[in-house]
Design an enzyme around this catalytic site. Sequence first.
Site, PDB file in Angstrom:
ATOM      1  N   GLU A 139      10.935  14.230  25.493  1.00 57.17           N
ATOM      2  CA  GLU A 139      11.253  13.225  26.505  1.00 57.17           C
ATOM      3  C   GLU A 139      12.634  13.564  27.035  1.00 57.17           C
ATOM      4  O   GLU A 139      13.592  13.656  26.251  1.00 57.17           O
ATOM      5  CB  GLU A 139      11.246  11.823  25.859  1.00 57.17           C
ATOM      6  CG  GLU A 139      11.639  10.714  26.814  1.00 57.17           C
ATOM      7  CD  GLU A 139      11.621   9.326  26.164  1.00 57.17           C
ATOM      8  OE1 GLU A 139      11.512   9.240  24.909  1.00 57.17           O
ATOM      9  OE2 GLU A 139      11.747   8.331  26.900  1.00 57.17           O
ATOM     10  N   GLU A 224      15.656   0.696  32.989  1.00 60.81           N
ATOM     11  CA  GLU A 224      15.398   0.025  31.725  1.00 60.81           C
ATOM     12  C   GLU A 224      16.249  -1.240  31.700  1.00 60.81           C
ATOM     13  O   GLU A 224      17.445  -1.194  32.024  1.00 60.81           O
ATOM     14  CB  GLU A 224      15.772   0.918  30.538  1.00 60.81           C
ATOM     15  CG  GLU A 224      14.791   2.061  30.312  1.00 60.81           C
ATOM     16  CD  GLU A 224      15.045   2.808  29.004  1.00 60.81           C
ATOM     17  OE1 GLU A 224      14.113   2.967  28.214  1.00 60.81           O
ATOM     18  OE2 GLU A 224      16.199   3.244  28.786  1.00 60.81           O
TER      19      GLU A 224
END
Length: 244
Positions: A139, A224
């Site tokens: 990631e 986020e």
Amino acid sequence: MYFSALVTLSCLFSLGASQTITIQNDCLPAGGYTLCQNLWNIAAAVGSQNSTLMSSSTETVSWATNYTWADGGDSVKSYANVESLDAKGVQLSNISSAPTSWSWNFETQSSGTQGDVAYDIWFGQASSGRPSTTESSYEIMIWLSAIGGMQPIGSQSTTGIDIAGHTWNLWKGSNENWEVFSFGSAGGDINSFDVDLNAFFTYLVSEQGVAESQYVQVIQAGTEAAVGSATFVTTSYSVSIVPK
Ligand SMILES: *[C@@H]1O[C@H](CO)[C@@H](O)[C@H](O)[C@H]1NC(C)=O
Ligand SMILES: *[C@@H]1O[C@H](CO)[C@@H](O)[C@H](O)[C@H]1NC(C)=O
Ligand SMILES: *[C@@H]1O[C@H](CO)[C@@H](O)[C@H](O)[C@H]1NC(C)=O
């Protein structure tokens, strides 16, 4: 030719009214992208979030999200994002360039808000795979903003790396079966980002041991949210991969 090209272009833009999604895993088709709320951790929080698609074409998308989150400490509650339908399925060794452009801002943001604005890019050995699955090897996050003291997973391993005209601090961590590399902007918020993502990919291959046989499986870009209230707006976003 000239006129038909113009007509084709204008038809690629959706001119309808904006659409809003409100449910945990709602998604909307957005031209060459999918806009998803991805409120994956709302069980840890009290609040709500809604995301709006303003306009989209095969190349470019404009969207916004509103959230109010309380409780659950500084754990991330959501990652409202757009994911490219086309910029994927290419081996790192076969990428000529991966141009991206992202203009964003917070129209409102309460004091005490914690979160980030970041790309979330997934590599794997297979040509396709969803994020956070057994198909995931790496990631890669690129943080254009860290809000209220938020930090990437793992620990900071290298500081002051110059890539794509900006300076970054690299964080390394791991999560289940994949490794996480997070590039945090060392120079504060980057509200207007216009780079070749392949500069990050070639750095990971040459300096961090990532195999160039890895495939780009998914490229997402979003925010986020951990805690606080905010209105986040992406005025314009695009990404593509140009193979060799
Ligand atoms: C966010 O909330 C404001 C105020 O309620 C509203 O005007 C705006 O349309 C909302 N935006 C989104 C993206 O939901
Ligand atoms: C999201 O939309 C719902 C209505 O569907 C509303 O009750 C809520 O206040 C909105 N949340 C935010 C953060 O704007
Ligand atoms: C590289 O990309 C080109 C264009 O998409 C494709 O034709 C070719 O098969 C790819 N090569 C490899 C080794 O994947």
